[in-house]
Motif scaffolding. Structure first.
Motif, PDB file in Angstrom:
ATOM      1  N   LYS A  72      -9.457   2.471   6.514  1.00  0.00           N
ATOM      2  CA  LYS A  72      -8.009   2.478   6.346  1.00  0.00           C
ATOM      3  C   LYS A  72      -7.457   3.877   6.047  1.00  0.00           C
ATOM      4  CE  LYS A  72      -5.619  -0.851   5.941  1.00  0.00           C
ATOM      5  NZ  LYS A  72      -4.730  -1.551   6.899  1.00  0.00           N
ATOM      6  N   LEU A  73      -8.277   4.741   5.432  1.00  0.00           N
ATOM      7  CA  LEU A  73      -7.807   6.074   5.054  1.00  0.00           C
ATOM      8  C   LEU A  73      -8.430   7.170   5.921  1.00  0.00           C
ATOM      9  CD1 LEU A  73      -7.943   5.598   1.169  1.00  0.00           C
ATOM     10  CD2 LEU A  73      -6.017   5.205   2.706  1.00  0.00           C
ATOM     11  N   ASN A 133     -11.887   1.113   2.704  1.00  0.00           N
ATOM     12  CA  ASN A 133     -11.143   2.345   2.431  1.00  0.00           C
ATOM     13  C   ASN A 133     -11.486   3.448   3.428  1.00  0.00           C
ATOM     14  OD1 ASN A 133      -9.856   1.184   0.243  1.00  0.00           O
ATOM     15  ND2 ASN A 133     -11.368   1.931  -1.237  1.00  0.00           N
ATOM     16  N   HIS A 157      -3.126   6.832   5.845  1.00  0.00           N
ATOM     17  CA  HIS A 157      -3.252   5.387   5.629  1.00  0.00           C
ATOM     18  C   HIS A 157      -2.885   4.667   6.913  1.00  0.00           C
ATOM     19  CE1 HIS A 157      -2.685   1.310   4.445  1.00  0.00           C
ATOM     20  NE2 HIS A 157      -1.361   1.382   4.390  1.00  0.00           N
ATOM     21  N   GLU A 185       0.796  -1.227   0.000  1.00  0.00           N
ATOM     22  CA  GLU A 185       0.000   0.000   0.000  1.00  0.00           C
ATOM     23  C   GLU A 185       0.830   1.279   0.000  1.00  0.00           C
ATOM     24  OE1 GLU A 185      -2.570  -3.208   1.954  1.00  0.00           O
ATOM     25  OE2 GLU A 185      -0.445  -2.671   1.815  1.00  0.00           O
ATOM     26  N   GLY A 221      -6.213   3.443  -2.405  1.00  0.00           N
ATOM     27  CA  GLY A 221      -7.278   2.652  -1.796  1.00  0.00           C
ATOM     28  C   GLY A 221      -7.344   1.285  -2.439  1.00  0.00           C
ATOM     29  N   TYR A 222      -8.270   0.460  -1.943  1.00  0.00           N
ATOM     30  CA  TYR A 222      -8.451  -0.889  -2.472  1.00  0.00           C
ATOM     31  C   TYR A 222      -9.570  -0.894  -3.511  1.00  0.00           C
ATOM     32  CZ  TYR A 222      -5.829  -2.163   1.723  1.00  0.00           C
ATOM     33  OH  TYR A 222      -4.881  -2.247   2.698  1.00  0.00           O
TER      34      TYR A 222
END
Length: 499
Positions: free
Chosen positions: A366-367, A363, A372, A300, A355-356
């Motif tokens: 995680k963000l 996302n 991140h 990532e 992002g994924y």
């Protein structure tokens, strides 16, 4: 888009600036930068003709090949996203990738596995067989002009470890990949003429990041399908390779394969490893090699987030962040923890992923807050360097204190009798939770629970030491990490905060 620089832009500029430099070597195939750029232009047109549009995905099912780099660059040119799949996966795992990524085109190398996948595939996407069919498609393509694609658009998708049961595709933009390549080539002190042997898997960011840094510095990328010690020796000698994807046992295998000195490996400027190895190569003095190629990274962040080469002699064994990123250790409340305390490693900056793919809920977590959240724990040392502790996974709440299992596990594993360890939280009437260590010992080793408790007390704050220790034959795992749910069920875990 005056400030934009995509991967396709990079190779196009090299075609103008370095017309005689060899860009790609793969078997009998040798391409200069102008030849690579021309093929990428034709391939982009061919993919567009096959129905691939901006934002669509193109999947590679096969081992290392020049086609991997060409497909990535062609996707950059037309605004699509390229994904090299892990060819070591099972049929079920690859069927998941196909259903999750929903590619518009699949380029595949024939094998029992890919043939089975192809046979069971729907009419779409377009399936293009590597080799003759791929080359015919490229030769018959009509070059076309494409609108310039912003370098912030995703161009590369790499599936990450399946800690949640199934992997997720991390999306990396041209801007992130160019930024990471720039950081890496500075720390590695790469110069024009740098030649990289792509013998590690290109579905792994560790190989891909060097492939792209070599492209960035207008070096030569040499491709071989997979790691073979004898072939690695031959290619290093024949192509005067500067660096290859080699670690530990791979280095030992190459050393053994060249025990008679048949091949000249002196062009390889690499990290010191053993007396025999060092005699064969040129021991490199770049910060990257002096620090044993160390640091902290993940897919990532484009590869490496921190480099030991930027912190030689520092207290933290993960080094310092690269110059184009920021790193913070954040607590559960999202605030930065003081130096010396453990927090989640969080990052932002030029090399970070976008992002994924198709994971909006993940996302959002995680963000969160514009950072991140890596899911890993670290500590900022007093000298500003960083120590990687381990995966976060979950937190134990003992009284008012937060205890991270990975930190206690790391301390336990430093005991010479311990082969493996995992830490869970168990309900406690006084403290809400107590720390419990599940420990697997080395063969013939003997140690008492009290010995291990005292060992941890000597390394960590007292409240982090286990109150209970249980011995087992082996720790159940999800991939490389402990299966904490199974451990909770077997050993009475529970009362976790937020659960």
């Amino acid at each position: 888009m005056i400030h934009s620089l995509s991967l396709a832009d990079v190779v196009a500029d090299h075609a103008r600036s370095r017309p005689q430099v060899t860009a790609v070597v793969d078997g009998d195939l040798r391409l200069t930068y102008p030849e690579l750029d021309a093929r990428v232009t034709r391939l982009a047109g061919a993919l567009a003709g096959a129905g691939v549009a901006g934002g669509d995905r193109v999947l590679w099912l096969g081992q290392n090949s020049y086609a991997v780099l060409e497909l990535l660059l062609a996707c950059s040119r037309l605004g699509a996203v390229f994904c090299p799949a892990n060819w070591r996966q099972s049929e079920d795992e690859l069927r998941f990738v196909l259903s999750d990524l929903t590619p518009s085109a699949v380029v595949w190398q024939p094998s029992d596995l890919t043939t089975a996948l192809r046979a069971g595939a729907a009419r779409t996407p377009a399936w293009i067989q590597a080799g003759d069919e791929y080359e015919r498609l490229l030769a018959d393509a009509t070059p076309r002009e494409f609108a310039q694609v912003a370098d912030t658009e995703p161009v590369l998708a790499l599936y990450t470890a399946a800690f949640s049961g199934r992997p997720r595709a991390a999306l990396l933009s041209s801007a992130a990949l160019v930024a990471h390549a720039t950081q890496l080539l500075v720390v590695r002190q790469m110069e024009p003429g740098f030649t990289f042997l792509n013998n590690g898997p290109l579905f792994h960011v560790g190989t891909m990041m060097f492939c792209l840094a070599t492209l960035q510095i207008s070096g030569t990328n040499v491709f071989t399908p997979a790691f073979d010690p004898q072939e690695v020796c031959r290619l290093i000698d024949a192509e005067r390779v500067t660096q290859a994807f080699l670690f530990g046992q791979m280095i030992d295998a190459v050393t053994q394969a060249n025990a008679g000195g048949k091949y000249d490996l002196s062009s390889l400027r690499f990290v010191s490893h053993s007396a025999e190895w060092d005699d064969m190569i040129t021991v490199d003095d770049s910060p990257w090699c002096r620090s044993k190629m160390g640091g902290y990274g993940q897919t990532e962040v484009g590869g490496m987030l921190t480099f030991l080469g930027l912190a030689e002699g520092g207290a933290g064994f993960a080094g310092r962040p690269g110059p184009l990123v920021q790193v913070r250790m954040l607590g559960p409340d999202g605030e930065e923890v003081p130096a010396g305390e453990v927090g989640e490693i969080c990052a932002r900056g030029k090399t970070l992923f976008s992002g994924y793919f198709a994971r909006p809920d993940v996302n959002a977590v995680k963000l969160a807050g514009g950072w991140h959240h890596t899911g890993d724990l670290g500590r900022r040392e007093p000298d500003g360097t960083i120590t990687f502790i381990g995966p976060k996974l979950r937190m134990i709440k003992s009284g008012a204190e937060n205890v991270y299992p990975a930190e206690v596990e790391r301390a336990l594993k430093t005991h010479p009798a311990v082969a493996d360890a995992a830490v869970i939280g168990v309900p406690d009437p006084t403290w809400h939770q107590a720390v419990k260590a599940i420990v697997a010992l080395r063969p013939d080793a003997q140690v008492t629970p009290d010995d291990l408790v005292e060992h941890v007390r000597g390394l960590l704050a007292s409240y982090k030491k286990p109150r209970h220790v249980e011995f087992v034959d082996a720790i159940p795992k999800h991939g490389f990490t402990p299966d904490y749910d199974a451990l909770d069920r077997a050993h009475g875990g529970g009362n976790y905060p937020g659960i």
